[in-house]
Design a protein around this motif. Structure first.
Motif, PDB file in Angstrom:
ATOM      1  N   THR A  62       0.819  -1.215   0.000  1.00 52.91           N
ATOM      2  CA  THR A  62       0.000   0.000   0.000  1.00 52.91           C
ATOM      3  C   THR A  62       0.852   1.263   0.000  1.00 52.91           C
ATOM      4  O   THR A  62       0.332   2.366   0.112  1.00 52.91           O
ATOM      5  N   GLY A  63       2.173   1.092  -0.113  1.00 55.54           N
ATOM      6  CA  GLY A  63       3.060   2.241  -0.210  1.00 55.54           C
ATOM      7  C   GLY A  63       3.659   2.704   1.098  1.00 55.54           C
ATOM      8  O   GLY A  63       4.440   3.652   1.112  1.00 55.54           O
ATOM      9  N   GLU A  64       3.308   2.056   2.198  1.00 59.60           N
ATOM     10  CA  GLU A  64       3.898   2.444   3.482  1.00 59.60           C
ATOM     11  C   GLU A  64       5.342   1.976   3.553  1.00 59.60           C
ATOM     12  O   GLU A  64       5.707   0.951   3.002  1.00 59.60           O
ATOM     13  N   LYS A  65       6.168   2.742   4.260  1.00 62.10           N
ATOM     14  CA  LYS A  65       7.561   2.347   4.457  1.00 62.10           C
ATOM     15  C   LYS A  65       7.608   1.240   5.509  1.00 62.10           C
ATOM     16  O   LYS A  65       6.921   1.299   6.516  1.00 62.10           O
ATOM     17  N   ALA A 100      25.042 -16.306  13.234  1.00 64.70           N
ATOM     18  CA  ALA A 100      25.849 -15.487  12.314  1.00 64.70           C
ATOM     19  C   ALA A 100      25.203 -15.434  10.933  1.00 64.70           C
ATOM     20  O   ALA A 100      25.116 -14.362  10.317  1.00 64.70           O
ATOM     21  N   GLU A 101      24.735 -16.574  10.454  1.00 66.09           N
ATOM     22  CA  GLU A 101      24.077 -16.597   9.142  1.00 66.09           C
ATOM     23  C   GLU A 101      22.785 -15.790   9.175  1.00 66.09           C
ATOM     24  O   GLU A 101      22.446 -15.095   8.223  1.00 66.09           O
ATOM     25  N   PHE A 102      22.060 -15.891  10.284  1.00 67.59           N
ATOM     26  CA  PHE A 102      20.809 -15.148  10.387  1.00 67.59           C
ATOM     27  C   PHE A 102      21.082 -13.644  10.336  1.00 67.59           C
ATOM     28  O   PHE A 102      20.388 -12.899   9.639  1.00 67.59           O
ATOM     29  N   LYS A 103      22.087 -13.207  11.062  1.00 67.02           N
ATOM     30  CA  LYS A 103      22.420 -11.780  11.064  1.00 67.02           C
ATOM     31  C   LYS A 103      22.860 -11.328   9.676  1.00 67.02           C
ATOM     32  O   LYS A 103      22.549 -10.214   9.252  1.00 67.02           O
ATOM     33  N   GLY A 104      23.553 -12.189   8.954  1.00 68.68           N
ATOM     34  CA  GLY A 104      23.916 -11.879   7.574  1.00 68.68           C
ATOM     35  C   GLY A 104      22.687 -11.771   6.687  1.00 68.68           C
ATOM     36  O   GLY A 104      22.601 -10.895   5.820  1.00 68.68           O
ATOM     37  N   PHE A 105      21.742 -12.648   6.923  1.00 72.99           N
ATOM     38  CA  PHE A 105      20.490 -12.596   6.157  1.00 72.99           C
ATOM     39  C   PHE A 105      19.768 -11.279   6.408  1.00 72.99           C
ATOM     40  O   PHE A 105      19.314 -10.618   5.481  1.00 72.99           O
ATOM     41  N   VAL A 106      19.677 -10.884   7.657  1.00 70.72           N
ATOM     42  CA  VAL A 106      18.960  -9.658   8.004  1.00 70.72           C
ATOM     43  C   VAL A 106      19.616  -8.443   7.354  1.00 70.72           C
ATOM     44  O   VAL A 106      18.926  -7.519   6.903  1.00 70.72           O
ATOM     45  N   GLY A 111      18.040  -1.015   4.861  1.00 69.29           N
ATOM     46  CA  GLY A 111      17.806   0.098   3.956  1.00 69.29           C
ATOM     47  C   GLY A 111      16.913  -0.198   2.771  1.00 69.29           C
ATOM     48  O   GLY A 111      16.672   0.676   1.941  1.00 69.29           O
ATOM     49  N   PHE A 112      16.419  -1.417   2.655  1.00 73.39           N
ATOM     50  CA  PHE A 112      15.562  -1.767   1.523  1.00 73.39           C
ATOM     51  C   PHE A 112      14.205  -1.093   1.662  1.00 73.39           C
ATOM     52  O   PHE A 112      13.593  -1.143   2.717  1.00 73.39           O
ATOM     53  N   GLU A 113      13.782  -0.446   0.611  1.00 73.46           N
ATOM     54  CA  GLU A 113      12.478   0.207   0.595  1.00 73.46           C
ATOM     55  C   GLU A 113      11.776  -0.096  -0.717  1.00 73.46           C
ATOM     56  O   GLU A 113      12.415  -0.172  -1.764  1.00 73.46           O
ATOM     57  N   GLN A 135      13.267  -1.824  -9.344  1.00 71.35           N
ATOM     58  CA  GLN A 135      13.187  -3.223  -9.759  1.00 71.35           C
ATOM     59  C   GLN A 135      14.562  -3.878  -9.759  1.00 71.35           C
ATOM     60  O   GLN A 135      14.706  -5.031  -9.347  1.00 71.35           O
ATOM     61  N   THR A 136      15.564  -3.137 -10.194  1.00 76.25           N
ATOM     62  CA  THR A 136      16.929  -3.662 -10.195  1.00 76.25           C
ATOM     63  C   THR A 136      17.394  -3.931  -8.763  1.00 76.25           C
ATOM     64  O   THR A 136      17.964  -4.988  -8.473  1.00 76.25           O
ATOM     65  N   LYS A 137      17.139  -2.978  -7.869  1.00 75.12           N
ATOM     66  CA  LYS A 137      17.521  -3.163  -6.463  1.00 75.12           C
ATOM     67  C   LYS A 137      16.771  -4.341  -5.845  1.00 75.12           C
ATOM     68  O   LYS A 137      17.337  -5.112  -5.072  1.00 75.12           O
TER      69      LYS A 137
END
Length: 166
Positions: A62-65, A100-106, A111-113, A135-137
């Motif tokens: 719905t466009g919310e951050k 450690a893998e989980f933190k890497g995943f997170v 910053g993804f929006e 779309q590229t990001k």
């Protein structure tokens, strides 16, 4: 958000569930005791992950951050709590690797929006450039998330195997 990204995020939820459903094993801090602690902490930490993800996806569409990385903060806290309480090295080593893998995943989501698409003018070349860039990001993030999810699942399985063997 495209279907592949949703599937990859769902895969992470599955990896978290795998770690959270570790079976208690038989056995001072024994493997069994350590697995029980890990299971208890992860169950608490993941209790709302599905609803949190669903809510975030609804907001994003719905466009919310949405702070996608923040959704996983309770799980990170639960993993850290489990790590502090577990002294059995047989369990601690794979738990630390999973953490450690989980933190890497997170970090993939930092910053993804998702841009607000409600007011995009399809005739505006600058707006269309923003959509293409987004779309590229998204594709880059999706690929990184898939790789991180596979590593996370592998570490979750190792932890589960340790607990199943006792």
């Amino acid at each position: 958000m495209n279907k592949a990204t949703l599937t990859r995020i769902g895969g992470v939820a599955a990896a978290i569930a795998l770690a959270a459903t570790m079976t208690a094993c038989s056995g001072g801090q024994s493997v069994a005791d350590a697995c029980k602690i890990a299971n208890t902490e992860m169950t608490k930490a993941t209790s709302s992950i599905s609803s949190d993800l669903n809510g975030a996806m609804q907001k994003a569409t719905t466009g919310e951050k949405v702070d996608f990385a923040g959704i996983f903060a309770p799980v990170e806290k639960g993993l850290d709590e489990a790590g502090k309480k577990i002294t059995n090295e047989t369990v601690k080593k794979p738990l630390d690797a999973f953490t450690a893998e989980f933190k890497g995943f997170v970090k993939v989501f930092d910053g993804f929006e998702i841009p607000d698409m409600k007011n995009i003018d399809a005739t505006d070349p600058a707006a269309m450039d923003k959509i293409t860039e987004a779309q590229t990001k998204l594709q880059e993030m999706s690929t990184k998330a898939q790789d991180a999810s596979a590593k996370l699942s592998e570490q979750g399985k190792k932890l589960q195997d340790v607990c199943n063997k006792g």
